[in-house]
Enzyme design. Sequence first.
Site, short mmCIF file in Angstrom:
data_model
loop_
_atom_site.label_atom_id
_atom_site.label_comp_id
_atom_site.label_asym_id
_atom_site.label_seq_id
_atom_site.Cartn_x
_atom_site.Cartn_y
_atom_site.Cartn_z
CD GLU A 1 83.74 103.65 -21.82
OE1 GLU A 1 83.77 102.03 -21.79
OE2 GLU A 1 84.27 104.50 -21.37
CG ASP B 1 82.10 99.50 -20.76
OD1 ASP B 1 83.17 99.52 -21.60
OD2 ASP B 1 82.12 100.26 -19.84
CB ILE C 1 87.61 97.18 -21.27
CG1 ILE C 1 88.08 96.19 -22.32
CG2 ILE C 1 88.36 96.96 -19.70
CD1 ILE C 1 89.80 96.41 -22.38
CG ASP C 2 82.54 98.69 -16.32
OD1 ASP C 2 82.62 99.92 -16.54
OD2 ASP C 2 81.93 98.47 -15.34
CB THR D 1 89.22 101.48 -18.69
OG1 THR D 1 88.12 101.07 -19.44
CG2 THR D 1 90.55 101.66 -19.81
CG ASP E 1 79.94 102.74 -17.20
OD1 ASP E 1 81.01 102.34 -17.90
OD2 ASP E 1 80.14 103.98 -17.03
C1 IPD Z 1 84.15 103.30 -15.24
C2 IPD Z 1 83.69 102.26 -14.29
C3 IPD Z 1 84.07 102.85 -12.99
C4 IPD Z 1 83.00 104.09 -12.59
C5 IPD Z 1 83.16 105.04 -13.88
C6 IPD Z 1 82.97 104.50 -15.31
P1 IPD Z 1 85.17 102.52 -17.79
O1 IPD Z 1 83.80 102.56 -16.75
O2 IPD Z 1 82.89 101.47 -14.36
O3 IPD Z 1 83.73 102.09 -12.03
O4 IPD Z 1 83.29 104.62 -11.56
O5 IPD Z 1 82.00 106.00 -13.72
O6 IPD Z 1 82.89 105.43 -16.11
O7 IPD Z 1 85.53 103.91 -18.16
O8 IPD Z 1 85.93 101.58 -17.01
O9 IPD Z 1 84.29 101.48 -18.88
#
Ligand code: IPD
Length: 281
Positions: free
Chosen positions: A71, A91, A93-94, A96, A221
Site C-alpha cells: 500500500e 497491506d 496496516i489494514d 488505518t 486490502d
Molecule cells: C481501508 C480499509 C477500509 C476500507 C477502505 C480501505 P486501509 O484500508 O480496509 O475498511 O473501507 O476502502 O482502503 O487504508 O486502512 O489500509
Amino acid sequence: MNCSSCQLLTQLIMADWSHCLTFGLSVAKQASQLIMAAFKQQKEVTCKSSAADLVTQSDMKLSFDPRFIGEESVGMGENLQLTDHPTWIIDPIDGTVNFVHSFPFVAVSIAFCVNKQTEFGIVYSCVDDKVYHAQRGRGAFMNGQMLHVSGQQDVSRCVVVTEIGAERDDVALSTMTSNIFRLLKLPVHGVRALGTAAVDMCQVATGGADVYYHIGMHCWDIAASAIIVQEAGGVVMDTDGSEFDMMSRRVIAASSSTVANRIARVISAFPCCRDDAKPST
Ligand code: IPD
C-alpha cells in the site's frame, strides 16, 4: 528448452510455496506485535486521497521491499502491475482509521501470487490475535481451526458486511448509502462494518457473516481474504456478477453463488480507477 530450464520449470510447477507461507506467517506475527506496541499511543497521521484515507508512521515503518505490491510503496508513486512473477501483495496496516483511533480491528494482510494466481493469503487480526490463512487447494484456517462459510442461500437471512470506504465525493457517498438502504429493504438480517476490509471479508469465511461487498478498496486490502473465503467454500466475484478481478476495486464475497448473484443485482457501483491503471494512490 535446455535441460536446466526444464528442471527449473518442473520445480516451479511442483512448488507448493509452503516455505513462503511459513515466512509470511512469521512476518505477519512480527508486524502485528509492532502494531500492538503502538496501538494505544498517539499517532502521526497524514491524509492521502481524502480525509478518511489515512496513513501513519507505523504504516510507513512496516512497509516492505519496494519490489512487492504494498500500500505505501504504491502511495509513493510506484507502478502497480501484477505480472506472472512471484509477487507479495501487502497491506501493513489494514484499518488505518481504526488504528489511529485505537478502535479494536486492525490487520496485517499478506497475499502471495504466482502467474497472477493467489497461492496463499494471510490476515493477522492484531487486537484479537487471530490469524486467518489459506493456501490454494488446502482449505482455510483461523488459529489452526478449519473454516467453513455458512452456506446460506436465502438473502433475507443474511448478515451483510460492507464499508462506506474512503471515497467522499457525492456520487460515491450516494451510491454506498443507497446500496445500504436497498439491502435493508430486501430485507437482510443486518448490515455490519468493522473498518478493515481484510477482517470484514474473513467473517464470511468463518460463517459469522454471509456476504461481504465493497467498492473502492484496493487489491492489498482484499487479495489475502479473497483466497481465504474461496478456500472456506465461499464465492468471490465482481459486484457486477462477473469474474473476480482483484485490480477492479469491486468485490462480493459470499457463502453461496445464489446469495452472491442476488447481492450483485441489488447493489450498484460508482466509477473508480482500476488499481493497475495509472495514476495509483
Ligand atoms: C481501508 C480499509 C477500509 C476500507 C477502505 C480501505 P486501509 O484500508 O480496509 O475498511 O473501507 O476502502 O482502503 O487504508 O486502512 O489500509
